[in-house]
Write a protein that holds these residues in place. Sequence first.
Motif, PDB file in Angstrom:
ATOM      1  N   UNK A 179     -14.213 -18.774 -13.823  1.00 34.34           N
ATOM      2  CA  UNK A 179     -15.043 -17.757 -13.184  1.00 34.34           C
ATOM      3  C   UNK A 179     -16.416 -17.705 -13.863  1.00 34.34           C
ATOM      4  N   UNK A 180     -17.493 -17.920 -13.103  1.00 34.35           N
ATOM      5  CA  UNK A 180     -18.828 -17.790 -13.683  1.00 34.35           C
ATOM      6  C   UNK A 180     -19.221 -16.315 -13.797  1.00 34.35           C
ATOM      7  N   UNK A 181     -20.159 -15.978 -14.665  1.00 35.51           N
ATOM      8  CA  UNK A 181     -20.512 -14.568 -14.888  1.00 35.51           C
ATOM      9  C   UNK A 181     -21.078 -13.870 -13.659  1.00 35.51           C
ATOM     10  N   UNK A 215     -11.403  -3.441  -4.462  1.00 32.49           N
ATOM     11  CA  UNK A 215     -10.926  -3.152  -5.810  1.00 32.49           C
ATOM     12  C   UNK A 215      -9.709  -4.005  -6.148  1.00 32.49           C
ATOM     13  N   UNK A 216      -8.801  -4.144  -5.171  1.00 33.98           N
ATOM     14  CA  UNK A 216      -7.623  -4.983  -5.378  1.00 33.98           C
ATOM     15  C   UNK A 216      -8.033  -6.424  -5.634  1.00 33.98           C
ATOM     16  N   UNK A 217      -8.994  -6.873  -4.830  1.00 31.79           N
ATOM     17  CA  UNK A 217      -9.436  -8.257  -4.964  1.00 31.79           C
ATOM     18  C   UNK A 217      -9.932  -8.522  -6.389  1.00 31.79           C
ATOM     19  N   UNK A 218     -10.764  -7.612  -6.897  1.00 31.66           N
ATOM     20  CA  UNK A 218     -11.314  -7.801  -8.242  1.00 31.66           C
ATOM     21  C   UNK A 218     -10.198  -7.781  -9.286  1.00 31.66           C
ATOM     22  N   UNK A 219      -9.299  -6.807  -9.160  1.00 34.45           N
ATOM     23  CA  UNK A 219      -8.223  -6.694 -10.153  1.00 34.45           C
ATOM     24  C   UNK A 219      -7.323  -7.928 -10.149  1.00 34.45           C
ATOM     25  N   UNK A 220      -6.961  -8.391  -8.952  1.00 34.73           N
ATOM     26  CA  UNK A 220      -6.049  -9.534  -8.859  1.00 34.73           C
ATOM     27  C   UNK A 220      -6.732 -10.831  -9.297  1.00 34.73           C
ATOM     28  N   UNK A 221      -8.007 -10.971  -8.965  1.00 30.03           N
ATOM     29  CA  UNK A 221      -8.715 -12.182  -9.386  1.00 30.03           C
ATOM     30  C   UNK A 221      -8.827 -12.237 -10.906  1.00 30.03           C
ATOM     31  N   UNK A 222      -9.003 -11.066 -11.529  1.00 33.19           N
ATOM     32  CA  UNK A 222      -9.053 -11.044 -12.997  1.00 33.19           C
ATOM     33  C   UNK A 222      -7.725 -11.538 -13.575  1.00 33.19           C
ATOM     34  N   UNK A 223      -6.628 -11.097 -12.943  1.00 31.37           N
ATOM     35  CA  UNK A 223      -5.323 -11.542 -13.413  1.00 31.37           C
ATOM     36  C   UNK A 223      -5.176 -13.059 -13.246  1.00 31.37           C
ATOM     37  N   UNK A 224      -5.669 -13.551 -12.112  1.00 33.52           N
ATOM     38  CA  UNK A 224      -5.555 -14.990 -11.849  1.00 33.52           C
ATOM     39  C   UNK A 224      -6.335 -15.789 -12.879  1.00 33.52           C
ATOM     40  N   UNK A 225      -7.560 -15.320 -13.170  1.00 38.64           N
ATOM     41  CA  UNK A 225      -8.406 -16.047 -14.115  1.00 38.64           C
ATOM     42  C   UNK A 225      -7.770 -16.057 -15.499  1.00 38.64           C
ATOM     43  N   UNK A 226      -7.183 -14.912 -15.875  1.00 39.09           N
ATOM     44  CA  UNK A 226      -6.537 -14.817 -17.177  1.00 39.09           C
ATOM     45  C   UNK A 226      -5.286 -15.715 -17.217  1.00 39.09           C
TER      46      UNK A 226
END
Lengths: 315, 499
Positions: free
Chosen positions: B318-320, B445-456
């Motif tokens: 994920x880029x900044x 909001x869900x999209x952001x939260x889930x994408x963070x989980x995916x990136x991690x």
Amino acid sequence: MLLRLIERTAVLLVSLAVSSVLVFGFLAVLPGDPARVALGVNASDEAVAELRRQFGLDRPLTTQYFDWLGGMLQGDFGLSYISKAPIGPQITDRFQVTLWLVVTSVVIALVVAAPAGTVMAARHRQLSGLALSALSQVGVAVPAFLAGILLIMVFAVKLGWLPANGWTPPAQDPGMFLRQLVLPALSLGLVQGAVLTRYVRSAVLDVLREDYLRTARAKGLRPFPALWRHGLRNAAVPVVTVLGLQLATLLIGAVVVERVFVIPGLGSLLLDGVSNRDLLVVQDVVMVLVVAVLVVNFLVDLLYVALDPRLRVTR
Amino acid sequence: MKSLAAALVGSAALLAVAACSAGSGTSSGTSPGADQSLAIGLVAEPASLDFTTTDGAAIPQALLGNIYNGLVKQDETGKIVPDLAKSWTVSPDRKTYTFTLVDNAKFTNGQQFTADDAVFSIDRVKTAWTTSLKSAMDVVQTAKAVSPTELQVTLSKPSNDWLFRMTTRIGAMFSKTGVDKLATDPVGTGPYKFSEWKRGDSIVLQRNADYWGSKPYFGQVTLKYFKDPTALNNALLTGTINVIGTVQAPEALSQFTGNDKYQVIEGTTNGEVLLSFNNSRPVFKDIRVRQAIRSAINHQALMDTCWAGRGKLIGSMVPPTDPWYEDLTGIAPYDQAKAKSLLQAAGATGATLRLRLPTLPYATSCGQVVKSQLEQAGLKVQIDQLEFPAAWLTSVLKGGDYDMSIISHVEPRDLRQVFNAKYYTKYDDPTLKQYLDAADAGDEATQIAEMKKAARRISEQAAADWLFLLPNLIVADKNIQGLPKNAITESFDLSRLTR
């Protein structure tokens, strides 16, 4: 004379036929599917197969070869796999550009080599001749692209006298055309000139040792007029041979120099074709280069006869 | 649609310079410079002007946002904003999008832009496009014109990603009567119209006098293409061009940084340089080996050596500039001792890995550093080089015949495309898929939260190693304004540039 012409023509035609098979064959075995490159990395196999069908790449190689050859003979170079544009007009455009470059370079090479080589030969035991000789050795050792980079650094970037790169057709802006032509033509021409100088020198040296030149001197001619009237024509025969061979080198050198100077010539078309796997473009361009070299060598053969009357009566 | 597509056929990664035009661009306050022209130096010339059938980043870079408009576009912060669609609504089940279109846009062939053209363009992706990117449109069930200015698109399942893809080339709007010669004569509604293509040299664009939005400043823009980075630098130094759109050799920047005549812009791109693993290989099935490799690499030292220290260290895909960016470089910090012990535990010390590099500048130079650092940790690395694009595509990407490779993935938001079992990474992870599906279907909001989980997740699982993020490096004459700091879209937006 006629026999010789027929013989040379036969050699030319056979060489053309053989080289067309070689060019086609080498590209056919090159890895990398042009259809896949055109469609991108994850195109479906069906899409790739469809494009191969459109290009005719699914037909037997012999059919493809004769289609290609037949088209070329009629001036039809086919369509680019990538841009779908006809290749013939592109080659014509690009060839004109390269031709300017190569012809100007040959002129520069001759203008440098003929006097320099003659002086080097005439003064081969004097310091000036030796100095010139050493200078030409340096010239021989420098590749054209390095000469180009050095010329750009000095005359374009540091001094700002000439543009660093680019190309303008002569019809559009003759002044700009000339300014942009100077550096690339010099980088090709000077290097080739240095090579040619060595041949001119040794050819003139050979001639200087000939009896007829001694006779001419004995008649009272001074060294340079004697050389001018009796020697140079004889010295020209080997030099013309080398010049013919050098033309192949020049065309190849142009490929690299065109890249350094961002010139849209045949060389850059070839490089683009290779990196895009636009194989038909590559095939056509290589074939055009082969034809050019073979035809030039053919003409050089004929030129011998014009230069050396002895060849007209050998048969 | 796979993420490499854009990168590969052009000159990977280095093409991703772009701007995003905001509706109220800086140009609106300036009077257009009718006779002013601008020349921009870029690195890879398009092979064709038709991005519906030819892959590569160079075509949308030149045409998208300049000749073609989409319904929506990304602004500089990455937000999706109106373009040809003035506004849109999403149904409660998140499956139906209703767009209200502008009524004053005209194609350069004289035709009015209507909802019919939008339907035509969307349908055409499925029927006439041949590049792999077309699959982004698979989720569309129907597109219909409710009125000339109202378009309704129904998806087969909720997808945030679809609206985002509509900001890329997939969303470009074509004229029903203007698609016959896309490869040589593109027709769009954008601020510029196509003027001339000097093959092997440049593409010339002219201001579109009938443009429906605010007129761009420059009357003529020439995109000049250079294969050789030195030639590109020289062209700016000698005034042939005004802007270097993508600096190819960051080590040569010093000749511009100290000079008052030029400005150097440095930001980020979407180009993640990956040390990719073939996760289907037995040796990589052991997570300890993957983690060991990540720990064995000193990323800062690597970036300093092979890309002159320009770029940004990232710990995941994920880029900044993406809304779900988090600094994850802490997940695998440089630790040779840990790398050694992980390898020992996995019984992989002394294992031989084949690092197959494409012939690209960053891959070649980073490959040597990776090799030496991994060998310090106790692995054996065999490097070989594959000609790019053709040979690398065939062997590594298509054939999967590799252990590790280095390549920059420049497509925006490409986590899902890169990390799946069908791609060359062969990364099969149901948990990741679950996160990604939830992100695609949910609200913002869900999209952001889930994408963070995916990136991690991919970072912790060490699905690959992220060497660094390619920088957006632009050098230009001092007086050129409106150049983008970060390159986050596929297009090089010319409409915001002024002098």
